[in-house]
Motif scaffolding. Structure first.
Motif, mmCIF file in Angstrom:
data_model
loop_
_atom_site.group_PDB
_atom_site.id
_atom_site.type_symbol
_atom_site.label_atom_id
_atom_site.label_comp_id
_atom_site.label_asym_id
_atom_site.label_seq_id
_atom_site.Cartn_x
_atom_site.Cartn_y
_atom_site.Cartn_z
ATOM 1 N N ALA A 33 -13.341 18.237 7.296
ATOM 2 C CA ALA A 33 -12.692 18.550 6.020
ATOM 3 C C ALA A 33 -12.172 17.260 5.390
ATOM 4 N N PRO A 34 -12.219 17.148 4.068
ATOM 5 C CA PRO A 34 -11.648 15.972 3.403
ATOM 6 C C PRO A 34 -10.167 15.844 3.727
ATOM 7 N N THR A 35 -9.716 14.620 3.787
ATOM 8 C CA THR A 35 -8.322 14.357 4.098
ATOM 9 C C THR A 35 -7.662 13.658 2.914
ATOM 10 N N VAL A 36 -6.551 14.172 2.470
ATOM 11 C CA VAL A 36 -5.772 13.524 1.422
ATOM 12 C C VAL A 36 -5.062 12.331 2.056
ATOM 13 N N ARG A 37 -5.144 11.172 1.383
ATOM 14 C CA ARG A 37 -4.511 9.966 1.905
ATOM 15 C C ARG A 37 -3.635 9.342 0.830
ATOM 16 N N LYS A 38 -2.638 8.620 1.265
ATOM 17 C CA LYS A 38 -1.705 7.947 0.367
ATOM 18 C C LYS A 38 -1.909 6.440 0.490
ATOM 19 N N PHE A 39 -1.887 5.738 -0.645
ATOM 20 C CA PHE A 39 -2.034 4.287 -0.669
ATOM 21 C C PHE A 39 -0.946 3.707 -1.566
ATOM 22 N N ASP A 40 -0.676 2.425 -1.404
ATOM 23 C CA ASP A 40 0.214 1.734 -2.333
ATOM 24 C C ASP A 40 -0.348 0.344 -2.596
ATOM 25 N N THR A 41 0.336 -0.433 -3.409
ATOM 26 C CA THR A 41 -0.179 -1.753 -3.775
ATOM 27 C C THR A 41 0.361 -2.859 -2.873
ATOM 28 N N ALA A 42 1.124 -2.504 -1.828
ATOM 29 C CA ALA A 42 1.647 -3.515 -0.905
ATOM 30 C C ALA A 42 0.508 -4.165 -0.139
ATOM 31 N N HIS A 43 0.699 -5.404 0.216
ATOM 32 C CA HIS A 43 -0.304 -6.126 0.991
ATOM 33 C C HIS A 43 -0.287 -5.604 2.423
ATOM 34 N N SER A 44 -1.456 -5.601 3.042
ATOM 35 C CA SER A 44 -1.582 -5.098 4.408
ATOM 36 C C SER A 44 -2.511 -6.009 5.201
ATOM 37 N N ASP A 45 -2.811 -5.604 6.427
ATOM 38 C CA ASP A 45 -3.723 -6.402 7.239
ATOM 39 C C ASP A 45 -5.147 -6.367 6.692
ATOM 40 N N ARG A 46 -5.423 -5.499 5.704
ATOM 41 C CA ARG A 46 -6.735 -5.449 5.057
ATOM 42 C C ARG A 46 -6.804 -6.323 3.802
ATOM 43 N N THR A 47 -5.685 -6.896 3.403
ATOM 44 C CA THR A 47 -5.631 -7.726 2.199
ATOM 45 C C THR A 47 -6.399 -9.026 2.409
ATOM 46 N N THR A 48 -7.184 -9.395 1.389
ATOM 47 C CA THR A 48 -7.860 -10.692 1.405
ATOM 48 C C THR A 48 -7.424 -11.485 0.176
ATOM 49 N N GLN A 49 -7.389 -12.785 0.333
ATOM 50 C CA GLN A 49 -7.067 -13.664 -0.783
ATOM 51 C C GLN A 49 -8.327 -14.412 -1.163
ATOM 52 N N LEU A 50 -8.620 -14.444 -2.470
ATOM 53 C CA LEU A 50 -9.802 -15.166 -2.929
ATOM 54 C C LEU A 50 -9.594 -16.658 -2.695
ATOM 55 N N PRO A 51 -10.604 -17.349 -2.181
ATOM 56 C CA PRO A 51 -10.468 -18.786 -1.916
ATOM 57 C C PRO A 51 -10.084 -19.548 -3.187
ATOM 58 N N ASP A 52 -9.148 -20.464 -3.039
ATOM 59 C CA ASP A 52 -8.696 -21.333 -4.134
ATOM 60 C C ASP A 52 -8.085 -20.575 -5.302
ATOM 61 N N HIS A 53 -7.593 -19.353 -5.074
ATOM 62 C CA HIS A 53 -6.953 -18.566 -6.119
ATOM 63 C C HIS A 53 -5.730 -17.858 -5.561
ATOM 64 N N ARG A 54 -4.832 -17.486 -6.460
ATOM 65 C CA ARG A 54 -3.703 -16.626 -6.102
ATOM 66 C C ARG A 54 -4.037 -15.202 -6.546
ATOM 67 N N ILE A 55 -5.159 -14.716 -6.044
ATOM 68 C CA ILE A 55 -5.609 -13.354 -6.312
ATOM 69 C C ILE A 55 -5.814 -12.689 -4.955
ATOM 70 N N ARG A 56 -5.070 -11.594 -4.723
ATOM 71 C CA ARG A 56 -5.166 -10.869 -3.464
ATOM 72 C C ARG A 56 -5.690 -9.460 -3.738
ATOM 73 N N ILE A 57 -6.578 -8.992 -2.876
ATOM 74 C CA ILE A 57 -7.189 -7.670 -3.030
ATOM 75 C C ILE A 57 -6.946 -6.872 -1.761
ATOM 76 N N THR A 58 -6.443 -5.634 -1.933
ATOM 77 C CA THR A 58 -6.184 -4.747 -0.804
ATOM 78 C C THR A 58 -7.017 -3.485 -0.960
#
Length: 115
Positions: A6-31
């Motif tokens: 069955a599909p599972t409802v999940r909750k997310f937020d914009t906080a950085h986590s262990d899945r966050t990556t930072q683009l090389p040579d930029h201050r851009i982080r993607i989670t």
């Protein structure tokens, strides 16, 4: 093999986590939140741009961005558009241009198809 779970409802937020990556040579982080590997029709992620950061468009998929905090300017073909907190932005597939953070900005993005 068919997945009968069955599909599972999940909750997310914009906080950085262990899945966050930072683009090389930029201050851009993607989670990442929802990814193509999960087999769904869309992807979703949070992103944070440091003030003054720029990123090139296009993406090879449709995106909707929701600005959570901050201010972005999109520049393309001599035109520009500024979006701030609480505003939505539709970025069509293969849109030309560049996005610029006028101040530190956090957004949530949903992409179709999943990537």
């Amino acid at each position: 093999m068919t997945n009968n779970a069955a599909p599972t409802v999940r909750k997310f937020d914009t906080a950085h986590s262990d899945r966050t990556t930072q683009l090389p040579d930029h201050r851009i982080r993607i989670t990442p939140a929802v990814e193509a590997t999960e087999g769904g029709p869309l992807s979703a992620y949070g992103a944070t741009f440091g003030q003054g950061e720029r990123a090139k468009l296009p993406a090879p998929y449709e995106e909707v961005w929701v600005i959570v905090r901050g201010l972005l300017r999109l520049n393309w073909n001599g035109d520009s558009l500024t979006v701030g907190a609480g505003e939505y932005l539709h970025v069509p597939r293969n849109s030309p241009g560049e996005v610029e953070a006028l101040e530190e900005t956090t957004l949530v993005c949903v992409s179709v198809p999943a990537h």
